[in-house]
Design an enzyme around this catalytic site. Structure first.
Site, PDB file in Angstrom:
ATOM      1  N   ARG A 212       0.708  -1.180   0.028  1.00  0.00           N
ATOM      2  CA  ARG A 212      -0.128  -0.231   0.037  1.00  0.00           C
ATOM      3  C   ARG A 212       0.881   1.323   0.088  1.00  0.00           C
ATOM      4  O   ARG A 212       0.500   2.275  -0.406  1.00  0.00           O
ATOM      5  CB  ARG A 212      -1.079   0.031   1.088  1.00  0.00           C
ATOM      6  CG  ARG A 212      -0.248  -0.341   2.524  1.00  0.00           C
ATOM      7  CD  ARG A 212      -1.355  -0.414   3.490  1.00  0.00           C
ATOM      8  NE  ARG A 212      -0.772  -0.650   4.980  1.00  0.00           N
ATOM      9  CZ  ARG A 212      -1.198  -0.981   6.032  1.00  0.00           C
ATOM     10  NH1 ARG A 212      -2.337  -1.497   6.154  1.00  0.00           N
ATOM     11  NH2 ARG A 212      -0.595  -1.442   6.994  1.00  0.00           N
TER      12      ARG A 212
ATOM     13  N   LYS B 114       1.132 -20.067  17.988  1.00  0.00           N
ATOM     14  CA  LYS B 114       1.875 -21.117  17.309  1.00  0.00           C
ATOM     15  C   LYS B 114       1.543 -22.533  18.061  1.00  0.00           C
ATOM     16  O   LYS B 114       1.388 -23.618  17.453  1.00  0.00           O
ATOM     17  CB  LYS B 114       3.450 -20.943  17.280  1.00  0.00           C
ATOM     18  CG  LYS B 114       3.611 -19.676  16.531  1.00  0.00           C
ATOM     19  CD  LYS B 114       5.192 -19.216  16.757  1.00  0.00           C
ATOM     20  CE  LYS B 114       5.474 -18.293  15.769  1.00  0.00           C
ATOM     21  NZ  LYS B 114       6.777 -17.316  16.446  1.00  0.00           N
TER      22      LYS B 114
END
Ligand code: NDP
Ligand code: HSE
Length: 431
Positions: free
Chosen positions: A45, A205
């Site tokens: 962006r 995780k």
């Protein structure tokens, strides 16, 4: 030679690493995979900001939606970070039949069921090796190499930033803020480093690993997650005196009743346990299977190149799936397990640090409270102090549930001889 068209969203630390290493090892990949992995478009962006790796402007598009609209792209890589935009991008990519590679553990831990549900429905694979432990191929190992095993337990140091901070504090006495700054400069930390420090990056995780190992999506709200913010230099010193090293440990256990325990906690790891010597940005994961026995995985858990290595491995798998399709979508749910054991029932030895008045009878009162809860002391250290001054009382206790410990702590806190907030840590077994 067949080309596989790739679109990348996010040209930050990892995205730039994927770009550089795809270029660097292009010939090798072509030989090994039998096709060309061609990075055709990059969504970013901000094209004006100076970057350590300059953006290849001829390939840049302003919006990830431009990647999904391009029929020449077979695979899209999501490396933007965050939750809502990546979620939209990945769901939309699957809807449109584009394979997905992502390193976004926060997203998968929170929305794995939705993403893989759609992947199976649309028969579009999602790959996520880089989401757990950076460059270590633990996802593929748990999913494929150990397919014939029940997982008995997993122990992991799975956050590079917090391990880096703990190591720098212990080895060179560096303060917390400076060590975190170094980890950020090295590209290890999350865009929001609070996730590294408060344990939630490791929590994400652990959730992914446990879900993969036990075939159901572990609900994040039921997982016990604590970070390294509460670890003081005094804790590290006492740990060392007692023959331990403090590590942020992800613990996953299959229990006898078929439930599963999942937690992330700063833990006292005995120096004889190999995990105690995993330092800096390195991660390690010890996996115990009922067939294979004990295994250990070790490598860099964060950073540009190690993470790019895992993303590129996933791209190769995506290319293979494209060229010779098979029924694999990234996650296989099943009902053999399916229940998470409450954190209050988790059992371990504990270390307890208390500030107390240095006067006769104090140790007996503390031991009395622990005894009432059925908790036995295994050792005590009380460094010398002047009578009347505050003393530091450091106790190791035998196996207890976290629930027993919490209720003992509530009573201990209310004793008039106790000063400040008690600290306690779970203690890991020696192997
Ligand atoms: P970075 O913050 O370095 O890079 C992210 C990039 O994506 C930035 O350039 C950012 O631009 C851009 N971006 C964000 N939102 C958009 C958007 N909507 N459209 C286009 N571009 C966008 O992060 P990392 O590379 O470190 O991490 C990327 C992902 O990989 C994360 O999910 C992270 O958890 C994971 N990961 C990271 C590892 C590491 O070692 N760094 C290791 C393993 C996984 P801007 O700067 O303008 O916001
Ligand atoms: N911030 C993460 C870490 C990146 O330090 O481990 C790798 O997932």
């Amino acid at each position: 030679m067949r080309e596989v068209g790739i679109g990348l969203a996010g040209f930050g630390t990892v995205g730039a690493g994927v770009y550089l290493n795809l270029e660097k090892n292009r010939e090798l990949l072509r030989e090994r995979i039998g096709c060309d992995l061609v990075l055709r478009k990059i969504a970013e962006r901000d094209t004006l900001r100076p970057r350590p790796v300059p953006l290849p402007l001829d390939r840049v598009v302003p919006d990830w939606r431009d990647l999904l609209d391009d029929p020449s792209l077979d695979v899209v890589i999501e490396l933007m970070g965050g939750i809502e935009q990546p979620r939209q991008m990945i769901l939309e990519a699957i809807q449109r039949g584009k394979m997905v590679v992502t390193a976004n553990k926060a997203l998968l831990a929170e929305h794995g069921a939705e993403i893989f549900g759609l992947a199976v429905e649309k028969r579009v694979p999602v790959f996520y090796e880089a989401a757990v432990a950076g460059g270590i191929p633990i996802i593929k190992s748990v999913r494929e190499a150990f397919v014939g095993n029940h997982f008995l337990r997993v122990r992991g140091i799975v956050n590079g930033t917090s391990n880096y901070i703990l190591t720098r504090m212990a080895e060179s006495g560096m303060d917390f803020a400076s060590a975190l700054r170094e980890a950020q400069e090295a590209g290890y930390a999350e865009a929001n480093p609070a996730l590294d420090v408060n344990g939630w990056d490791a929590g994400h995780k652990a959730i992914i690993l446990a879900s993969l190992a036990y075939g159901f999506w572990v609900p994040s709200q039921d997982v016990l997650v604590e970070g390294i913010e509460k670890v003081t230099p005094a804790d590290s010193r006492f740990a060392a005196q007692l023959g331990y090293t403090i590590k942020l440990l992800a613990c996953i256990d299959a229990c006898a009743d078929g439930s599963v325990e999942v937690s992330v906690q700063p833990s006292f790891v005995p120096n004889g346990n190999i995990l105690a010597s995993v330092n800096g940005v390195f991660n390690a994961i010890a996996v115990r299977g009922d067939v294979v026995g004990d295994t250990l995985f070790y490598g860099r858990g964060a950073g540009q190149d190690p993470t790019a290595s895992s993303v590129i491995g996933d791209l190769a798998d995506a290319a293979n799936a494209l060229l010779s399709p098979r029924s694999f979508y990234g996650f296989v749910p099943h009902g053999l397990y399916g229940k998470l054991r409450p954190a209050s029932e988790m059992v371990s030895p504990f270390y307890l640090r208390l500030g107390v008045e240095d006067r006769p009878g104090v140790l007996a009162r503390i031991a009395g409270v622990l005894g009432e809860e059925g908790i036995g002391n295994s050792s005590v250290i009380q460094p010398e102090s002047q009578e009347g001054e505050e003393a530091s009382l450091n106790l190791m206790v035998h196996d207890a549930t976290r629930g027993q410990m919490l209720s003992a702590l509530e009573k201990i806190r209310s004793l008039d001889c106790v000063r400040g907030e008690p600290a306690f840590y779970r203690v890991e077994a020696s192997a």
